[in-house]
Write a protein that holds these residues in place. Structure first.
Motif, PDB file in Angstrom:
ATOM      1  N   ILE A 200       0.845  -1.194   0.000  1.00 35.34           N
ATOM      2  CA  ILE A 200       0.000   0.000   0.000  1.00 35.34           C
ATOM      3  C   ILE A 200       0.881   1.245   0.000  1.00 35.34           C
ATOM      4  CG2 ILE A 200      -1.905   1.193   1.137  1.00 35.34           C
ATOM      5  CD1 ILE A 200      -2.569  -1.691   0.246  1.00 35.34           C
ATOM      6  N   LYS A 201       0.619   2.140  -0.920  1.00 32.16           N
ATOM      7  CA  LYS A 201       1.379   3.394  -0.981  1.00 32.16           C
ATOM      8  C   LYS A 201       0.717   4.459  -0.112  1.00 32.16           C
ATOM      9  CE  LYS A 201       3.370   2.704  -5.592  1.00 32.16           C
ATOM     10  NZ  LYS A 201       3.514   3.256  -6.976  1.00 32.16           N
ATOM     11  N   ASP A 202       1.508   5.046   0.776  1.00 27.27           N
ATOM     12  CA  ASP A 202       1.027   6.109   1.654  1.00 27.27           C
ATOM     13  C   ASP A 202       1.202   7.457   0.940  1.00 27.27           C
ATOM     14  OD1 ASP A 202       0.559   8.013   3.589  1.00 27.27           O
ATOM     15  OD2 ASP A 202       1.719   7.021   5.144  1.00 27.27           O
ATOM     16  N   PRO A 203       0.107   8.156   0.637  1.00 28.25           N
ATOM     17  CA  PRO A 203       0.201   9.442  -0.082  1.00 28.25           C
ATOM     18  C   PRO A 203       1.075  10.471   0.621  1.00 28.25           C
ATOM     19  CG  PRO A 203      -2.082   8.702   0.031  1.00 28.25           C
ATOM     20  CD  PRO A 203      -1.286   7.801   0.940  1.00 28.25           C
ATOM     21  N   SER A 204       1.144  10.414   1.960  1.00 24.60           N
ATOM     22  CA  SER A 204       1.940  11.396   2.696  1.00 24.60           C
ATOM     23  C   SER A 204       3.438  11.263   2.394  1.00 24.60           C
ATOM     24  CB  SER A 204       1.697  11.256   4.205  1.00 24.60           C
ATOM     25  OG  SER A 204       2.158  10.011   4.673  1.00 24.60           O
ATOM     26  N   ASN A 205       3.860  10.075   1.922  1.00 27.20           N
ATOM     27  CA  ASN A 205       5.273   9.886   1.575  1.00 27.20           C
ATOM     28  C   ASN A 205       5.686  10.684   0.343  1.00 27.20           C
ATOM     29  OD1 ASN A 205       5.816   8.146   3.685  1.00 27.20           O
ATOM     30  ND2 ASN A 205       5.282   6.315   2.517  1.00 27.20           N
ATOM     31  N   PHE A 206       4.689  11.197  -0.382  1.00 31.73           N
ATOM     32  CA  PHE A 206       4.974  11.964  -1.602  1.00 31.73           C
ATOM     33  C   PHE A 206       4.584  13.442  -1.440  1.00 31.73           C
ATOM     34  CE2 PHE A 206       3.911   7.561  -2.599  1.00 31.73           C
ATOM     35  CZ  PHE A 206       5.041   7.167  -3.307  1.00 31.73           C
ATOM     36  N   ASP A 207       4.121  13.798  -0.244  1.00 31.37           N
ATOM     37  CA  ASP A 207       3.681  15.169   0.014  1.00 31.37           C
ATOM     38  C   ASP A 207       4.885  16.048   0.326  1.00 31.37           C
ATOM     39  OD1 ASP A 207       2.500  17.532   0.874  1.00 31.37           O
ATOM     40  OD2 ASP A 207       0.802  16.485   1.808  1.00 31.37           O
ATOM     41  N   LYS A 208       5.151  17.020  -0.536  1.00 32.52           N
ATOM     42  CA  LYS A 208       6.361  17.843  -0.420  1.00 32.52           C
ATOM     43  C   LYS A 208       6.308  18.863   0.714  1.00 32.52           C
ATOM     44  CE  LYS A 208       7.697  17.354  -5.270  1.00 32.52           C
ATOM     45  NZ  LYS A 208       7.979  18.044  -6.549  1.00 32.52           N
TER      46      LYS A 208
END
Length: 339
Positions: A200-208
């Motif tokens: 599962i990809k956590d969207p927060s890991n890509f939040d700049k």
């Protein structure tokens, strides 16, 4: 991959995969050295934590240990509950039960810091419930470097820059164990895909907006400039060796000037005033940890500001990290700040 095939891989401890077998061997060695009967496995559904699940499940076929798999739903994003259930279903296919603990506190600001505090509070409560004294996380080599760069950007001293230890005490009864600190993320991704087929990809890991994401995005530019993570890890390990020497020196100092009494701490101010700022910061940070029974340190910048205030002639009182600081005769005193 079918449930049958993934179970065979786990029961065989990855013996048909030379690179992954080595990862499992090191994981097993770390757990054997720790010698506990039960563990809490903190997971998120990402590749690192799913690999940790797979490694611990493989270990359970070899050793009679009890593992409790726990996911914290922070309730920050709208889809967090659905994501947590996806992880539960993923583990269920391999007969691995997942405990989902939901945060009921609304997180408004300083999101990552507050979420981390809440996460460990829930995990520690679960440890108490299950009479387990060790929480295992999937922190790996990349996490180690990212933590180093984050602390470097904040002006941390030697203690901060020597980054994470594999075993640390969260409170009087519970350890935080990181057995994968020397493992590359690529190996963990391979394990999670092999056993679970996906993650599962956590969207927060890509939040700049988050500093860790910004630091993570520096990896390619650093590599293009001739600086790779393996080189940085060597520096971290060298700093860790220096920290061990400092720790022995520091422990003696802390015991000589700090006294604990019924929820209060008394620091001999004259001795404290003669210390250099690196040691002063550690004394303050560790004192706050003792009062709050909290693992994470207050940031160095805030501690330095407090030290400057304390050393001012007109100092009366100040607050930091949920503690009230004041002078009483020849001592600097700390008590828990009233809510």
């Amino acid at each position: 991959m079918s449930k049958k095939n993934s179970n065979v891989i786990l029961k065989n401890q990855f013996k048909d995969f030379k690179d992954l077998s080595k990862v499992y061997f090191n994981f097993k060695k770390n757990l054997n050295n720790h010698k506990k009967k039960s563990y809490i496995i903190a997971i998120s559904g990402g590749p690192d934590s799913l690999a940790l699940v797979a490694l611990s499940k493989a270990y359970s076929y070899e050793h009679k240990k009890k593992f409790f798999y726990v996911l914290i739903n922070h309730n920050i994003r709208k889809n967090s509950k659905r994501e947590a259930n996806k992880v539960r279903n993923l583990l269920k296919k391999n007969n691995i039960p997942l405990n989902i603990l939901s945060n009921q506190i609304k997180i408004k600001s300083n999101i990552q810091s507050q979420a981390r505090t809440i996460r460990y509070k829930l995990l520690l409560d679960f440890c108490k419930k299950k009479k387990t004294k060790t929480i295992i996380t999937a922190h790996n080599l990349e996490d180690q470097v990212e933590t180093f760069l984050i602390r470097l950007s904040r002006g941390s001293g030697l203690t901060g820059l020597s980054a994470m230890k594999s075993l640390t005490l969260l409170n009087k009864n519970t350890y935080l164990f990181r057995p994968l600190l020397e493992v590359k993320k690529t190996a963990l991704v391979k394990i999670s895909k092999l056993v679970f087929g996906r993650y599962i990809k956590d969207p927060s890991n890509f939040d700049k907006k988050y500093l860790r994401t910004k630091i993570r995005n520096l990896r390619k530019p650093l590599k293009d400039s001739g600086i790779n993570y393996e080189q940085i890890i060597k520096s971290i390990n060298n700093l860790a060796s220096s920290r061990e020497i400092l720790d022995n020196y520091y422990d003696k100092i802390f015991k000589s000037l700090v006294e604990k009494q019924r929820g209060s701490i008394f620091i001999q101010f004259k001795k404290f005033d003669d210390l250099d700022n690196e040691i002063k910061m550690r004394v303050i940070q560790d004192s706050i940890k003792i009062i709050n029974q909290n693992y994470y340190s207050v940031r160095s910048k805030k501690v330095l500001n407090l030290i400057n205030s304390i050393e001012a002639k007109n100092f009366k009182k100040a607050t930091l990290g949920g503690c009230l600081f004041f002078k009483k005769k020849d001592h600097l005193c700390l008590i828990a700040e009233k809510a």
